[in-house]
Design an enzyme around this catalytic site. Structure first.
Site, short mmCIF file in Angstrom:
data_model
loop_
_atom_site.label_atom_id
_atom_site.label_comp_id
_atom_site.label_asym_id
_atom_site.label_seq_id
_atom_site.Cartn_x
_atom_site.Cartn_y
_atom_site.Cartn_z
N THR A 106 29.29 21.73 38.27
CA THR A 106 29.64 20.40 38.78
C THR A 106 31.14 20.29 38.96
O THR A 106 31.91 20.56 38.03
CB THR A 106 29.14 19.31 37.82
OG1 THR A 106 27.71 19.29 37.85
CG2 THR A 106 29.65 17.93 38.23
N HIS B 207 27.60 12.16 42.91
CA HIS B 207 27.27 11.74 41.56
C HIS B 207 26.55 10.40 41.56
O HIS B 207 26.71 9.58 40.64
CB HIS B 207 28.51 11.70 40.67
CG HIS B 207 28.33 12.38 39.34
ND1 HIS B 207 28.42 13.75 39.18
CD2 HIS B 207 28.04 11.90 38.11
CE1 HIS B 207 28.21 14.07 37.92
NE2 HIS B 207 27.96 12.96 37.25
N TYR C 3 29.26 21.55 32.96
CA TYR C 3 30.56 20.90 33.00
C TYR C 3 31.55 21.91 32.45
O TYR C 3 31.39 22.39 31.33
CB TYR C 3 30.56 19.62 32.16
CG TYR C 3 29.90 18.45 32.83
CD1 TYR C 3 30.38 17.98 34.05
CD2 TYR C 3 28.82 17.80 32.25
CE1 TYR C 3 29.77 16.90 34.68
CE2 TYR C 3 28.22 16.72 32.87
CZ TYR C 3 28.71 16.27 34.09
OH TYR C 3 28.11 15.21 34.71
#
Length: 380
Positions: free
Chosen positions: A159, A278, A133
Site C-alpha cells: 500500500t 483508500h 504497510y
C-alpha cells in the site's frame, strides 16, 4: 423468510449492520476523511458509466470465472484488506478467509488486522494475499516477509497511498482511539449492541496482534495514529526495488491513481496495478477510482485491480468495461458480517453472483470480461 427476500442488496446489509454495531465501530467502518467528497465521488462516477443493453442475442449461460496473474477465481471480485477487521465483527478475519476459500476468491489480510498471519494458516485457501504497510526497519521487513510467506500467503500487496495518518473526523467525534480504549462513552455505545458485545466478550478489545510483536508499547501515540505508525515509513522507489528483490511471489502496488507513475511501476517489476484512493479515507480531493482507470489502462498492459465505489455486480461490470481486470471490495464484506454474522459473506457472494448474471443477461454477455463491448458508441 429467505435471506434473499430480506436482504436482496448490499444496501440492505449496510442498514442492518448499522443497527447492530456500536456507534464508534460503525463510524470506523463507514467513514471517509474531510467532507467525504471522495467517497461520494467514487460512487457518483460509477453511476455515470453507461452500458448498452443488447437485444435478440438468444439464451446465454454466463461464465463468471476470471484469471488474474496466473490464478483462477470463480468471480471477478475479491476481499480487500481492512485494518482492525476483527473490531468490526468478532473473528472477522477467520470468517472472511473461510468464505473466500469456499467461494474461490482472494482474501487479503491487512498488516494492521487483529489477527497475525499465523492465526489464519488453517482457514486460508489457495488465494491468500497479504497487504503490507511498509516497515522502516529492514530487519523487521525481512522477518515480516518470512512470516507472511511461511503462513501461506502467496501474493504481497504494497500500500502506497498512506504516507501519513489521515484525520477521519467522524471517527474522532465517535470517541474511537487506536487501539480502542474503554471509556464511559464507549461502554454506553457497546451496551446497546448486545450481539457485538457478546461476541467480543471472550476476546477482549481488539488489537493489532502482528504489529504488537514488533511495537508492543503504544503509549503517547496521538488518538488518530495506531501502533503501526511506530514502525511504518513512507516508501520511495528504492523501497519498492528492495521489496521486489526480497519477495519472490506476485507483487501488487495498491493506491495508484496517477497514470504517470505506471511506466516506472512496470519497469520495477510489479505484477499488477491496484487503483485505489483508500475508499476516500485518506485524501478528500482525490479523483474517483473509475475516473483514473481509463488513463491507467492506456499506460500499461499489466493486470489492473480496482476498488472504491463498487456496490453491486453492475458496478463490477462497469469497472471491467473501462479496463479493469479485477475488482476488490472491503466495506461490503464487513457490512455482511455485521448484518448476518458468519453466514453474511456467503450471502454477499450470492448477491454479487446473481447481480452479475442478471446484468450480463441484459447486456448479452457470456463473460464479464467482454463488458467493454457494451460501452455506448461515441456520441450515444
Amino acid at each position: 423468510m429467505s435471506l434473499d427476500a430480506r436482504f436482496p442488496a448490499i444496501s440492505d446489509l449496510r442498514t442492518r449492520a448499522r443497527r447492530r454495531l456500536p456507534h464508534f465501530v460503525w463510524e470506523y467502518l463507514d467513514s471517509g476523511t474531510g467532507s467525504e467528497a471522495t467517497t461520494r465521488r467514487n460512487k457518483a462516477c460509477f453511476d455515470d458509466v453507461r452500458l448498452m443493453p443488447s437485444i435478440l442475442h438468444g439464451e446465454i449461460t454466463p461464465d463468471l470465472k476470471t484469471s488474474l496473474m496466473g490464478q483462477d477465481f470463480n468471480l471477478p471480485v475479491g476481499i480487500a484488506p481492512l485494518g482492525m477487521s476483527g473490531m468490526i465483527w468478532p473473528g472477522a478475519e477467520q470468517h472472511l478467509a473461510r468464505a473466500a476459500a469456499r467461494a474461490g476468491l482472494p482474501y487479503t489480510l491487512s498488516t494492521v488486522a487483529t489477527q497475525k498471519p499465523e492465526d489464519l494458516i488453517d482457514v486460508i485457501g489457495e488465494h491468500a494475499w497479504f497487504q503490507l504497510y511498509p516497515p522502516r526497519d529492514p530487519d523487521i521487513r525481512t522477518d515480516m516477509l518470512e512470516r507472511i510467506r511461511n503462513a501461506g500467503f502467496s501474493t504481497l500487496v504494497l500500500t502506497v497511498d498512506v504516507p501519513i495518518a489521515s484525520r477521519r473526523e467522524r471517527q474522532i467525534r465517535s470517541g474511537l482511539t487506536t487501539p480502542p480504549r474503554i471509556t464511559p462513552r464507549i461502554l454506553a455505545q457497546i451496551a446497546i449492541r448486545p450481539a457485538w458485545a457478546m461476541g467480543m466478550a471472550g476476546r477482549g478489545m481488539p488489537r493489532m496482534r502482528f504489529i504488537d510483536d514488533y511495537a508492543p508499547d503504544t503509549k503517547g501515540l496521538p488518538s488518530n495514529k495506531h501502533a503501526g505508525y511506530l514502525l511504518r515509513t513512507s516508501p520511495d522507489w528504492s523501497y519498492l526495488t528492495w521489496l521486489r528483490e526480497h519477495w519472490d511471489g506476485p507483487l501488487i502496488v495498491k493506491g495508484v491513481q496517477d497514470h504517470r507513475n505506471v511506466p516506472r511501476l512496470q519497469s520495477e517489476g510489479v505484477d499488477a496495478i491496484w487503483i485505489s484512493n483508500h475508499a476516500g479515507r485518506q485524501f478528500d480531493a482525490a479523483p474517483a477510482t473509475i475516473e483514473a482507470l481509463p488513463r491507467i489502462r492506456a499506460a500499461t498492459d499489466l493486470p489492473i485491480i480496482l476498488d472504491g465505489g463498487v456496490e453491486s455486480g453492475l458496478d463490477i461490470l462497469r469497472a471491467l468495461a473501462l479496463g479493469a481486470d479485477f475488482v476488490m471490495m472491503g466495506r461490503a464484506w464487513h457490512y455482511a458480517l455485521a448484518a448476518l454474522g458468519p453466514r453474511g459473506p456467503d450471502h454477499l457472494v450470492h448477491i454479487l453472483k446473481s447481480d452479475l448474471e442478471a446484468n450480463m443477461g441484459q447486456l448479452g454477455l457470456a463473460r464479464p470480461q467482454d463488458a467493454a463491448n457494451r460501452l455506448p458508441p461515441d456520441g450515444a
